[in-house]
Design a protein around this motif. Structure first.
Motif, PDB file in Angstrom:
ATOM      1  N   THR A   1      -7.324  -1.247  -1.996  1.00 27.55           N
ATOM      2  CA  THR A   1      -6.714  -2.418  -1.749  1.00 27.55           C
ATOM      3  C   THR A   1      -7.534  -3.722  -1.578  1.00 27.55           C
ATOM      4  O   THR A   1      -8.656  -3.729  -1.007  1.00 27.55           O
ATOM      5  CB  THR A   1      -5.901  -2.282  -0.344  1.00 27.55           C
TER       6      THR A   1
ATOM      7  N   ALA B   1      -1.978  -3.402  -3.943  1.00 25.55           N
ATOM      8  CA  ALA B   1      -2.802  -2.402  -3.919  1.00 25.55           C
ATOM      9  C   ALA B   1      -2.737  -1.667  -5.260  1.00 25.55           C
ATOM     10  O   ALA B   1      -1.833  -1.727  -6.064  1.00 25.55           O
ATOM     11  CB  ALA B   1      -2.079  -1.258  -3.073  1.00 25.55           C
TER      12      ALA B   1
ATOM     13  N   THR C   1       0.768  -1.119  -0.055  1.00 22.65           N
ATOM     14  CA  THR C   1       0.014  -0.142  -0.167  1.00 22.65           C
ATOM     15  C   THR C   1       0.905   1.197  -0.062  1.00 22.65           C
ATOM     16  O   THR C   1       0.354   2.234  -0.593  1.00 22.65           O
ATOM     17  CB  THR C   1      -0.839   0.104   1.259  1.00 22.65           C
TER      18      THR C   1
ATOM     19  N   VAL D   1      -3.667  -7.882   2.867  1.00 21.21           N
ATOM     20  CA  VAL D   1      -3.457  -7.020   1.508  1.00 21.21           C
ATOM     21  C   VAL D   1      -2.322  -7.463   0.749  1.00 21.21           C
ATOM     22  O   VAL D   1      -1.206  -7.542   1.180  1.00 21.21           O
ATOM     23  CB  VAL D   1      -3.238  -5.527   1.882  1.00 21.21           C
TER      24      VAL D   1
END
Length: 85
Positions: free
Chosen positions: A49, A60, A21, A57
């Motif tokens: 995400t 992203a 991210t 995650v």
């Protein structure tokens, strides 16, 4: 709007800070800065995400949103001028 932050306005903290991210946030900010230097501003740029079943995650995405036809033409022009340079 998806999970993420926008390049303008208040920062939202719905997205966990992971290397993926952060990479997408940095890419969004670099793109917004480059576009700004070219006189172009997209109405919305954020990072989204997709969540895996386990809540992790894995990657992203820089979401560029939509833009008007004149802005799209400006983007095309900037890209073509860059290619010609």
């Amino acid at each position: 709007m998806g999970h993420g932050t926008r390049s303008t306005g208040p920062t939202r903290t719905l997205m966990p800070r992971t290397p993926k991210t952060q990479e997408a946030l940095d890419a969004r900010d670099a793109l917004a800065s480059a576009l700004s230097r070219a006189g172009i501003q997209l109405p919305a740029m954020d990072v989204r995400t997709p969540w895996a079943d386990d809540g992790e995650v894995r990657y992203a995405l820089v979401h560029l949103g939509v833009c008007s036809a004149p802005v799209a033409l400006m983007l095309a022009d900037v890209i073509l001028r860059g290619i010609a340079a």
